[in-house]
Each structure stands twice: as structure tokens, then as C-alpha cells.
Scaffold this active site. Structure first.
Site, PDB file in Angstrom:
ATOM      1  N   THR A 131     -49.016   8.779 -13.104  1.00  0.00           N
ATOM      2  CA  THR A 131     -50.158   9.126 -13.947  1.00  0.00           C
ATOM      3  C   THR A 131     -50.480  10.615 -13.869  1.00  0.00           C
ATOM      4  OG1 THR A 131     -52.558   8.835 -14.099  1.00  0.00           O
ATOM      5  CG2 THR A 131     -51.594   8.387 -11.981  1.00  0.00           C
ATOM      6  N   ASP A 132     -51.139  11.128 -14.913  1.00  0.00           N
ATOM      7  CA  ASP A 132     -51.596  12.527 -14.887  1.00  0.00           C
ATOM      8  C   ASP A 132     -52.768  12.716 -13.919  1.00  0.00           C
ATOM      9  OD1 ASP A 132     -53.580  11.196 -16.332  1.00  0.00           O
ATOM     10  OD2 ASP A 132     -53.613  12.624 -17.994  1.00  0.00           O
ATOM     11  N   GLU A 133     -53.373  11.591 -13.464  1.00  0.00           N
ATOM     12  CA  GLU A 133     -54.568  11.704 -12.616  1.00  0.00           C
ATOM     13  C   GLU A 133     -54.243  12.336 -11.260  1.00  0.00           C
ATOM     14  OE1 GLU A 133     -57.270   8.378 -12.860  1.00  0.00           O
ATOM     15  OE2 GLU A 133     -56.469   7.794 -14.802  1.00  0.00           O
ATOM     16  N   TYR A 157     -57.520   5.732  -6.359  1.00  0.00           N
ATOM     17  CA  TYR A 157     -56.380   5.378  -7.229  1.00  0.00           C
ATOM     18  C   TYR A 157     -55.414   6.557  -7.344  1.00  0.00           C
ATOM     19  CZ  TYR A 157     -53.746   4.941 -11.610  1.00  0.00           C
ATOM     20  OH  TYR A 157     -52.742   4.954 -12.552  1.00  0.00           O
ATOM     21  N   LYS A 161     -51.505   7.066  -6.041  1.00  0.00           N
ATOM     22  CA  LYS A 161     -50.375   7.367  -6.936  1.00  0.00           C
ATOM     23  C   LYS A 161     -49.714   8.685  -6.518  1.00  0.00           C
ATOM     24  CE  LYS A 161     -49.089   5.395 -10.112  1.00  0.00           C
ATOM     25  NZ  LYS A 161     -48.131   4.258 -10.277  1.00  0.00           N
TER      26      LYS A 161
HETATM   27  P1  NAD Z   1     -51.817  -2.994 -15.161  1.00  0.00           P
HETATM   28  O1  NAD Z   1     -52.894  -3.036 -14.123  1.00  0.00           O
HETATM   29  O2  NAD Z   1     -52.089  -3.464 -16.541  1.00  0.00           O
HETATM   30  O3  NAD Z   1     -50.541  -3.814 -14.644  1.00  0.00           O
HETATM   31  C1  NAD Z   1     -50.067  -3.732 -13.319  1.00  0.00           C
HETATM   32  C2  NAD Z   1     -49.052  -4.850 -13.125  1.00  0.00           C
HETATM   33  O4  NAD Z   1     -48.552  -4.749 -11.781  1.00  0.00           O
HETATM   34  C3  NAD Z   1     -49.637  -6.264 -13.273  1.00  0.00           C
HETATM   35  O5  NAD Z   1     -48.773  -7.068 -14.043  1.00  0.00           O
HETATM   36  C4  NAD Z   1     -49.727  -6.767 -11.847  1.00  0.00           C
HETATM   37  O6  NAD Z   1     -49.609  -8.174 -11.745  1.00  0.00           O
HETATM   38  C5  NAD Z   1     -48.547  -6.046 -11.199  1.00  0.00           C
HETATM   39  N1  NAD Z   1     -48.728  -5.903  -9.752  1.00  0.00           N
HETATM   40  C6  NAD Z   1     -49.835  -5.430  -9.111  1.00  0.00           C
HETATM   41  N2  NAD Z   1     -49.654  -5.482  -7.774  1.00  0.00           N
HETATM   42  C7  NAD Z   1     -48.408  -5.971  -7.583  1.00  0.00           C
HETATM   43  C8  NAD Z   1     -47.635  -6.246  -6.414  1.00  0.00           C
HETATM   44  N3  NAD Z   1     -48.125  -6.041  -5.182  1.00  0.00           N
HETATM   45  N4  NAD Z   1     -46.375  -6.715  -6.563  1.00  0.00           N
HETATM   46  C9  NAD Z   1     -45.869  -6.936  -7.805  1.00  0.00           C
HETATM   47  N5  NAD Z   1     -46.570  -6.724  -8.941  1.00  0.00           N
HETATM   48  C10 NAD Z   1     -47.815  -6.236  -8.835  1.00  0.00           C
HETATM   49  O7  NAD Z   1     -51.318  -1.486 -15.135  1.00  0.00           O
HETATM   50  P2  NAD Z   1     -50.855  -0.551 -16.354  1.00  0.00           P
HETATM   51  O8  NAD Z   1     -52.055   0.069 -16.956  1.00  0.00           O
HETATM   52  O9  NAD Z   1     -49.896  -1.287 -17.206  1.00  0.00           O
HETATM   53  O10 NAD Z   1     -50.099   0.593 -15.544  1.00  0.00           O
HETATM   54  C11 NAD Z   1     -48.727   0.428 -15.189  1.00  0.00           C
HETATM   55  C12 NAD Z   1     -48.256   1.664 -14.427  1.00  0.00           C
HETATM   56  O11 NAD Z   1     -48.435   2.821 -15.241  1.00  0.00           O
HETATM   57  C13 NAD Z   1     -49.039   1.911 -13.147  1.00  0.00           C
HETATM   58  O12 NAD Z   1     -48.144   2.360 -12.162  1.00  0.00           O
HETATM   59  C14 NAD Z   1     -50.030   3.012 -13.524  1.00  0.00           C
HETATM   60  O13 NAD Z   1     -50.348   3.809 -12.397  1.00  0.00           O
HETATM   61  C15 NAD Z   1     -49.216   3.792 -14.547  1.00  0.00           C
HETATM   62  N6  NAD Z   1     -50.019   4.497 -15.589  1.00  0.00           N
HETATM   63  C16 NAD Z   1     -50.980   3.838 -16.293  1.00  0.00           C
HETATM   64  C17 NAD Z   1     -51.680   4.515 -17.295  1.00  0.00           C
HETATM   65  C18 NAD Z   1     -52.715   3.817 -18.140  1.00  0.00           C
HETATM   66  O14 NAD Z   1     -53.358   4.458 -18.995  1.00  0.00           O
HETATM   67  N7  NAD Z   1     -52.922   2.513 -18.013  1.00  0.00           N
HETATM   68  C19 NAD Z   1     -51.400   5.855 -17.564  1.00  0.00           C
HETATM   69  C20 NAD Z   1     -50.407   6.497 -16.809  1.00  0.00           C
HETATM   70  C21 NAD Z   1     -49.698   5.803 -15.835  1.00  0.00           C
HETATM   71  P1  TYD Z   2     -60.614   4.054 -17.880  1.00  0.00           P
HETATM   72  O1  TYD Z   2     -60.200   3.290 -19.088  1.00  0.00           O
HETATM   73  O2  TYD Z   2     -61.112   3.294 -16.689  1.00  0.00           O
HETATM   74  O3  TYD Z   2     -59.392   4.999 -17.480  1.00  0.00           O
HETATM   75  P2  TYD Z   2     -59.333   6.224 -16.390  1.00  0.00           P
HETATM   76  O4  TYD Z   2     -60.506   6.134 -15.496  1.00  0.00           O
HETATM   77  O5  TYD Z   2     -58.056   5.922 -15.679  1.00  0.00           O
HETATM   78  O6  TYD Z   2     -59.289   7.486 -17.200  1.00  0.00           O
HETATM   79  O7  TYD Z   2     -61.765   5.076 -18.287  1.00  0.00           O
HETATM   80  C1  TYD Z   2     -61.553   6.017 -19.335  1.00  0.00           C
HETATM   81  C2  TYD Z   2     -62.785   6.884 -19.389  1.00  0.00           C
HETATM   82  O8  TYD Z   2     -63.904   6.096 -19.798  1.00  0.00           O
HETATM   83  C3  TYD Z   2     -63.189   7.480 -18.033  1.00  0.00           C
HETATM   84  O9  TYD Z   2     -63.728   8.786 -18.254  1.00  0.00           O
HETATM   85  C4  TYD Z   2     -64.279   6.536 -17.533  1.00  0.00           C
HETATM   86  C5  TYD Z   2     -64.941   6.072 -18.821  1.00  0.00           C
HETATM   87  N1  TYD Z   2     -65.487   4.705 -18.817  1.00  0.00           N
HETATM   88  C6  TYD Z   2     -66.770   4.467 -19.316  1.00  0.00           C
HETATM   89  O10 TYD Z   2     -67.481   5.399 -19.741  1.00  0.00           O
HETATM   90  N2  TYD Z   2     -67.229   3.187 -19.333  1.00  0.00           N
HETATM   91  C7  TYD Z   2     -66.486   2.133 -18.869  1.00  0.00           C
HETATM   92  O11 TYD Z   2     -66.974   0.974 -18.887  1.00  0.00           O
HETATM   93  C8  TYD Z   2     -65.168   2.389 -18.374  1.00  0.00           C
HETATM   94  C9  TYD Z   2     -64.313   1.266 -17.851  1.00  0.00           C
HETATM   95  C10 TYD Z   2     -64.700   3.696 -18.379  1.00  0.00           C
END
Ligand code: NAD
Ligand code: TYD
Length: 351
Positions: A131-133, A157, A161
Site C-alpha cells: 500500500t501507499d500508506e 496497519y 505493511k
Molecule cells: P481484504 O481485507 O478485502 O481481503 C483480505 C483477504 O485476506 C481476505 O480474503 C481474508 O480472508 C484474507 N486473509 C486475512 N488474513 C489471512 C490469513 N491469516 N491467512 C490467509 N488469508 C487471510 O483486503 P483488500 O482490500 O482486498 O487488500 C488486499 C491487499 O492489498 C492487502 O495486502 C492490502 O494491504 C493491499 N492494498 C489494499 C488497498 C485497498 O484500497 N483496499 C490498497 C493498496 C493495497
Molecule cells: P478507508 O476506506 O478506511 O481507507 P484508508 O483509511 O485505508 O484510506 O478510509 C478512506 C478515508 O475515509 C480515510 O480518510 C478515512 C475516511 N473515513 C471516513 O471519513 N468515514 C468512515 O466511516 C470510514 C470507514 C473512513
């Protein structure tokens, strides 16, 4: 590359990556390894579950012996690692679970790769999805994250990462594992669990519930359509040199409050409500602790070296996303159902 383990394939982004690889590469065998936590849902993969080149394995990446055994029996050629705990607010209430899954889980996979691929590092690949975070927060209106930006995570988080990214690089540098990493901005699209901002807001607007906006809604995120992320992963997986890192982003910065207002307008139109009706649900709530002000990705390296660019304008992507949620009532009611609530409570009780 013949056999690929995709971890976290039942989650939001993982399910899009699994779908893309299963459909685009019938010659590959795709194994979806997922623990099925509250965020994992096999309904996300209904359309590919019968495919000849797809298999699901339920398992926990924190279980080192299980991972070792899986590598021994399956002998995969590559891992695309997405499994993680992914929600910042949950990491604030339970950081240890994030260390276990995101750090230890990643190290377990790396150890298995190190052991089972030792005689063929040049024919295998460990792709770590991050992630960019990890880069921390930017000031309003100036600067972007590049691949050279120093790591400066603020939430449990992003700290977990960042740690996992460091381990992946260390295993490449120390043992010679072929590893690549990508760091992506916030994703949106179908199958997104409704605890994250966009699906939560869609769900609440539809049900006439308050839309919680943290602080004043001034925080900025750079939103990318999830299918564009899956395509970037495909490109990087196949073309990146070992040891490389790529940033992935949408060039699409939105203040949370502006995004929510746009979503309210779209929802008013789709639900046949009077203009301004849904915006009345906006509810400013206590800010998230340590809330990063702004994220923005410079994805020039990925564009210049591998030719990837986002394909979809945000307004169009948001409409498509709203349409998906409105026409997949069964998915939304399943993941917000009593079954899931009971699961949450059981998990939280253990903490
Ligand atoms: P998500 O929470 O929707 O899915 C995570 C998946 O991992 C789930 O299916 C869960 O069952 C599985 N999982 C969790 N713990 C596990 C374990 N111990 N063993 C096996 N499986 C396990 O997450 P997402 O939003 O799809 O993100 C996927 C990846 O992309 C993550 O690594 C996250 O850090 C990265 N990412 C997410 C975003 C975003 O905007 N959502 C952006 C950049 C990077
Ligand atoms: P989120 O979807 O949790 O992603 P991330 O924290 O990984 O960026 O949140 C996106 C943005 O929205 C973040 O600035 C937090 C804000 N947010 C709210 O304002 N209300 C909410 O209920 C949630 C879940 C997030």
C-alpha cells in the site's frame, strides 16, 4: 510460470486478481489460498469457481507448518501475496492481529519460498502487494509519493505493511529470492467490504442511515478502480525485473467530503430521490486517531517502464460501482447479515 498461489484471493482486491488470472491465463493453475476471515467471501468468485484452472485452499498464512506443507505438495512457481488485515480502524483497536497476519504471515511465506525454491530462484517469483500508506502522509496540495519516498508509517496497519515490505526486500537482498513489490493507492469497485468508506457510504445511503465522515472530511485519498489495480499487478508480475518496486495510483485525488457529496448526487439519481436528499445523511464524527492527511501517488515509473495507465475516469467508475451494489443486493445482505455479525463478535471476543 505454471502454478500460482494467490493469497487473500477471497477478499476485495484478491478476488479481482484471481478472476483476471483465471480468465486471462487458462494455461496457468491458480490456487486461491485464503483463511476466509470476515473479509474473505467465496461469493466473490462465483463466476470462476468451476473453472478448470482454479482451486480454493482454506488456510492461514500465520500457520508456518501448513504453509511449508502446501509448498511441498503443490510446488508452486509463484506467489502473488495479498492476504492481510487491511482496515486501519481495526488496526487501531487490535494491532497485534495485524503483526501476526501482515508481518509473520508474510515471513512464513518467504521462508517457504526460500526453502522450496532454493534451486530455482531464477524460475520463481514472489510478488508482494502493498500500500501507499507505508510512505506516511503528505501536506495538502504539494508533493506525491514516488518509489524513493522514505517509509514513514503512522497507523498500526501501515506499520505492519511497511514491515512486511522490508522483509520481502531483505529476502531478495540476502537470499536472492526473485521478489517484486507494488504500493497502490486506495481502491474502489465491486466486492468491497462495507466497512471501508465508499461501500459503507453506499450501503448507508441506500438504507437511510447516517454517513460517518471523520473530522471535517478534509483528508485526501487517491482513488483507483480495482480492475485497473488487478491489471497493473498482471503487468508487473509478468514484466518487472527481480527486486523492483512500482507505485500504482489513479492520479485521482479527492477530499473525503467532496467524494461523499458526489456519491450522494449519484445515489439520489439512481434511487429516484429529490436532489440533496441523500446529502442530509452526512454526519461528521470524531476523527480517526493519527489520521493521515493526504495520499497521492506518482505512478510515472510504471507508465514509463511498463506502459500501465489507469483506464477509467472516477465519475464513471463510481457510477459502475453504485450500479453493482444496487444490483447485487444478495451479496450486500450476506456480508451485512447476522451470520457475519456473529462472526465479528466471535472474533472480537477473542481479542
Ligand atoms: P481484504 O481485507 O478485502 O481481503 C483480505 C483477504 O485476506 C481476505 O480474503 C481474508 O480472508 C484474507 N486473509 C486475512 N488474513 C489471512 C490469513 N491469516 N491467512 C490467509 N488469508 C487471510 O483486503 P483488500 O482490500 O482486498 O487488500 C488486499 C491487499 O492489498 C492487502 O495486502 C492490502 O494491504 C493491499 N492494498 C489494499 C488497498 C485497498 O484500497 N483496499 C490498497 C493498496 C493495497
Ligand atoms: P478507508 O476506506 O478506511 O481507507 P484508508 O483509511 O485505508 O484510506 O478510509 C478512506 C478515508 O475515509 C480515510 O480518510 C478515512 C475516511 N473515513 C471516513 O471519513 N468515514 C468512515 O466511516 C470510514 C470507514 C473512513
Amino acid at each position: 510460470m505454471k502454478k500460482i498461489i494467490i493469497t487473500g484471493g477471497a477478499g476485495f482486491i484478491g478476488s479481482h486478481v484471481v478472476r483476471r488470472f483465471v480468465k486471462t491465463y487458462p494455461e496457468y493453475q491458480i490456487i486461491n489460498l485464503d483463511k476466509l476471515t470476515y473479509a474473505g467471501n467465496l461469493m466473490n468468485l462465483k463466476d470462476v469457481e468451476q473453472a478448470a484452472n482454479y482451486r480454493f485452499v482454506k488456510g492461514d498464512i500465520v500457520d508456518a507448518a501448513f504453509i511449508d506443507e502446501l509448498f511441498a505438495t503443490e510446488q508452486p512457481d509463484a506467489v502473488i501475496h495479498l492476504a492481510a488485515e487491511s482496515h486501519v480502524d481495526r488496526s487501531i483497536s487490535n494491532p497485534t492481529e495485524f503483526v501476526m497476519t501482515n508481518v509473520l504471515g508474510t515471513v512464513n511465506l518467504l521462508n517457504a519460498a526460500r526453502k522450496h525454491w532454493a534451486d530455482r530462484y531464477d524460475k520463481t517469483r514472489f510478488y508482494h502487494v502493498s500500500t501507499d500508506e507505508v510512505y506516511g502522509a503528505l501536506a495538502m496540495g504539494s508533493g506525491m509519493f514516488t518509489e524513493e519516498t522514505p517509509y514513514d508509517p503512522h497507523s498500526p496497519y501501515s506499520a505492519s505493511k511497511a514491515s512486511s515490505d522490508h522483509f520481502v526486500r531483505a529476502y531478495h537482498d540476502t537470499y536472492g529470492i526473485d521478489a517484486v513489490i507494488s504500493n497502490c493507492s486506495n481502491n474502489y469497485g465491486s466486492h468491497h467490504f462495507p466497512e471501508k468508506l465508499i461501500p459503507l457510504a453506499i450501503h448507508n445511503i441506500k438504507n437511510n442511515k447516517p454517513i460517518p465522515v471523520y473530522g471535517k472530511g478534509e483528508n485526501v485519498r487517491d482513488w483507483l478502480w480495482v480492475e485497473d489495480h488487478a491489471r497493473a499487478i498482471d503487468v508487473i508480475f509478468h514484466q518487472a525485473k527481480a527486486g523492483e518496486t512500482y507505485n500504482i495510483g489513479g492520479h485521482n485525488e479527492w477530499k473525503n467530503i467532496d467524494l461523499i457529496r458526489l456519491l450522494c448526487q449519484i445515489m439520489d439519481r439512481k434511487l429516484g430521490r429529490a436532489e440533496g436528499e441523500s446529502a442530509k445523511l452526512i454526519s461528521f464524527v470524531t476523527d480517526r486517531a493519527g489520521h493521515d492527511l493526504r495520499y497521492a501517488i506518482d505512478a510515472a515509473k510504471l507508465k514509463n517502464e511498463l506502459g500501465w495507465e489507469p483506464s477509467l475516469q472516477f465519475e464513471e467508475g463510481l457510477e459502475k460501482t453504485v450500479d453493482w451494489y444496487l444490483s447485487n443486493e444478495d451479496w450486500l445482505s450476506e456480508v451485512t447479515s447476522g451470520h457475519y455479525q456473529a462472526y465479528y463478535q466471535e472474533q472480537y471476543a477473542k481479542r
